[in-house]
Design an enzyme around this catalytic site. Structure first.
Site, PDB file in Angstrom:
ATOM      1  N   ASN A 134     -24.771 -32.766 -39.020  1.00  0.00           N
ATOM      2  CA  ASN A 134     -23.201 -31.987 -39.117  1.00  0.00           C
ATOM      3  C   ASN A 134     -22.570 -32.616 -37.299  1.00  0.00           C
ATOM      4  O   ASN A 134     -21.344 -32.345 -37.483  1.00  0.00           O
ATOM      5  CB  ASN A 134     -23.548 -30.540 -38.721  1.00  0.00           C
ATOM      6  N   GLY A 210     -30.866 -26.703 -36.933  1.00  0.00           N
ATOM      7  CA  GLY A 210     -31.620 -26.915 -38.435  1.00  0.00           C
ATOM      8  C   GLY A 210     -30.545 -25.466 -39.009  1.00  0.00           C
ATOM      9  O   GLY A 210     -30.310 -24.139 -38.086  1.00  0.00           O
ATOM     10  N   SER A 211     -31.728 -24.855 -40.095  1.00  0.00           N
ATOM     11  CA  SER A 211     -31.132 -23.638 -40.739  1.00  0.00           C
ATOM     12  C   SER A 211     -32.387 -22.671 -40.370  1.00  0.00           C
ATOM     13  O   SER A 211     -33.409 -23.547 -39.318  1.00  0.00           O
ATOM     14  CB  SER A 211     -31.905 -24.311 -42.208  1.00  0.00           C
ATOM     15  N   GLY A 215     -35.707 -23.525 -38.981  1.00  0.00           N
ATOM     16  CA  GLY A 215     -37.149 -22.971 -38.499  1.00  0.00           C
ATOM     17  C   GLY A 215     -37.538 -21.582 -37.785  1.00  0.00           C
ATOM     18  O   GLY A 215     -38.213 -22.165 -36.591  1.00  0.00           O
ATOM     19  N   GLU A 232     -31.517 -23.395 -32.721  1.00  0.00           N
ATOM     20  CA  GLU A 232     -30.486 -22.937 -32.910  1.00  0.00           C
ATOM     21  C   GLU A 232     -30.253 -23.069 -34.302  1.00  0.00           C
ATOM     22  O   GLU A 232     -30.536 -24.605 -34.777  1.00  0.00           O
ATOM     23  CB  GLU A 232     -28.894 -23.968 -32.003  1.00  0.00           C
ATOM     24  N   CYS A 266     -21.779 -24.572 -37.049  1.00  0.00           N
ATOM     25  CA  CYS A 266     -22.771 -23.190 -36.977  1.00  0.00           C
ATOM     26  C   CYS A 266     -21.788 -22.115 -36.006  1.00  0.00           C
ATOM     27  O   CYS A 266     -22.283 -21.322 -36.793  1.00  0.00           O
ATOM     28  CB  CYS A 266     -23.655 -23.044 -36.538  1.00  0.00           C
ATOM     29  N   GLU A 435     -29.041 -23.536 -24.340  1.00  0.00           N
ATOM     30  CA  GLU A 435     -28.867 -24.948 -24.234  1.00  0.00           C
ATOM     31  C   GLU A 435     -27.478 -25.544 -23.264  1.00  0.00           C
ATOM     32  O   GLU A 435     -26.544 -24.007 -23.445  1.00  0.00           O
ATOM     33  CB  GLU A 435     -28.646 -26.193 -25.909  1.00  0.00           C
TER      34      GLU A 435
END
Length: 456
Positions: A134, A210-211, A215, A232, A266, A435
């Site tokens: 994304n 990602g998802s 994760g 994340e 997200c 992050e």
């Protein structure tokens, strides 16, 4: 690199194949780790000022190639040209910001009896970064830049659908003078190259965006090896509009709070919570604002929203929106491309799938609330906690609600979520760790404690 399989890169706006890229195998990952470990030892031994200088040179080269990188992102990810230029610029800015932290990565002197106690911050070694489709450039840089600045090597696995900008960044890194093997890009399938990177004993940490489902799998695999992770994993962020807010400003800002990057964000504010006494006025303003959004060719400067990334994603988004669902819809092109119109759903139950699950497309729901307590209850009624917005003129309310909403990144009277100078990350199933921000480099270090006796 071996050629056991290839990745086909499509232009999401046209469905045309624009490139084929060799996919990395476990053997490729193993060879990359060997190269990375050798390069990392030399990099960590270099003077901090020299590491900072090379990272700034890397940033300068990215700056020279912003337009090239942006055009590449438009073609492989379908991002609007304005967004793509910002993304390339964010890579540049983050490299600069991280370079400034190299010489400030200092430990502490702790008062103790009988001697001197100091802490040293030492690089972890080889960092595996698994980036999403994304925001291919900036999210990859969020981990790569501080990890390199802290003295580590990085192996980046971009998403299967968006490897081209990552490969170009690796070329620019070499041109800037970074040691060969220090920053490597390995395009490949998640269940092949991604798994190999996660499971490799020579990789000290995995950074994944990602998802939630993937994760959790990565977290479990890393737990078996006691390997560090930063995750994340998405969100279902609220946009809380109180009746005392500037309703006109809140309504005007709402469309792009969930339509930016076609909703594939997200932090998208896809749960619009509006105080009941202001609901009718807000909807009067929101409807025309949604209908005015320009959806089309992402290379056109006037375009505000482009296509979704793939047909799989398009079908996923469609599954959340019934043809006869009440609400407001904008327009989208017909014909080739993965297009879905801006959509705001109304009259849904607060527990409906579209209201609580991450759609990851240009779809939001509007839910009314009665008072502050009700707003907080609705805001927290998801498994996620990444971001959110609060619209009010009452500073006390802004602070109370900010403390009560379970999310890692909140903004008042705005929809800002991400700055390279401030920490970013989520609560609950939105992930682990932070992050960006002033502590970004320390997330890629090990703390070593050294006691020096001064006893005679």
């Amino acid at each position: 690199m071996s050629t056991a399989y290839e990745l086909r890169v499509l232009n999401p706006a046209t469905e045309e194949v624009i490139a084929t890229v060799p996919g990395a195998t476990p053997a490729d990952v193993d060879a990359a780790v060997v190269r990375a470990r050798a390069a990392q030892h030399r990099w960590a031994a270099a003077a901090p000022a020299d590491r900072a200088r090379l990272l700034r040179r890397f940033a300068a080269l990215v700056d020279e190639h912003v337009e090239e990188l942006a055009q590449l992102e438009v073609r492989e990810a379908g991002h609007t040209i304005g967004n793509a230029r910002w993304e390339a610029g964010n890579v540049r800015d983050l490299l600069d910001f991280s370079a400034g932290g190299v010489e400030r990565l200092s430990g502490r002197q702790i008062p103790v009896a009988g001697g001197l106690d100091i802490t040293l911050l030492e690089p972890l070694g080889v960092i595996g970064v698994i980036a999403p489709w994304n925001f291919p450039m900036p999210i990859a840089a969020w981990a790569t830049a501080p990890a390199l600045a802290a003295g580590n090597a990085v192996i980046l696995k971009p998403a299967e659908t968006t490897p081209l900008t990552a490969l170009r960044l690796a070329e620019l890194a070499l041109e800037a003078g970074l040691p060969e093997g220090l920053f490597q890009v390995l395009p490949g399938a998640g269940d092949i190259a991604g798994n190999a990177l996660v499971e490799h004993p020579g990789v000290a940490k995995i950074v994944f965006t990602g998802s939630t489902r993937v994760g959790k799998q990565i977290m479990a695999a890393c737990a078996d090896r006691v390997k560090r992770v930063t995750l994340e994993l998405g969100g279902k962020s609220p946009n809380i509009v109180f009746a005392d807010a500037d309703i006109e400003a809140a309504a005007a800002a709402t469309p792009m709070s969930f339509l930016d990057n076609s909703g594939q964000d997200c932090c998208a504010r896809t749960r619009i919570l509006v105080q009941r006494t202001a609901y009718d006025r807000f909807m009067e303003l929101l409807g025309p604002a949604i209908e005015r959004i320009v959806v089309g060719d992402p290379s056109d400067e006037k375009t505000q929203m482009g296509p979704l990334i793939s047909r799989v994603q398009l079908e996923r988004v469609r599954s959340y929106v019934a043809d006869d669902a009440p609400g407001v819809r904008g327009s989208a092109p017909e014909g080739p491309g993965f297009w879905f119109p801006p959509t705001v759903l109304t009259g849904l139950d607060p527990d409906a799938p579209a209201a609580v699950e991450e759609v990851f497309g240009p779809v939001a729901v509007v839910l009314p609330f009665d008072d502050e307590q009700d707003a907080v209850r609705l805001a927290n009624a998801t498994d996620y906690g990444l971001s959110g917005s609060i619209w009010t003129r009452d500073v006390g309310r802004a602070l109370r609600v900010s403390r009560a909403v379970q999310a890692g990144n909140l903004s008042v009277n705005s929809h800002s979520s991400v700055r390279y100078s401030t920490p970013f990350g989520g609560y609950k199933q939105s992930g682990l760790g932070r992050e960006l921000g002033p502590d970004a480099l320390t997330a890629f270090t090990e703390t070593k404690n050294v006691f020096i006796s001064t006893e005679a």
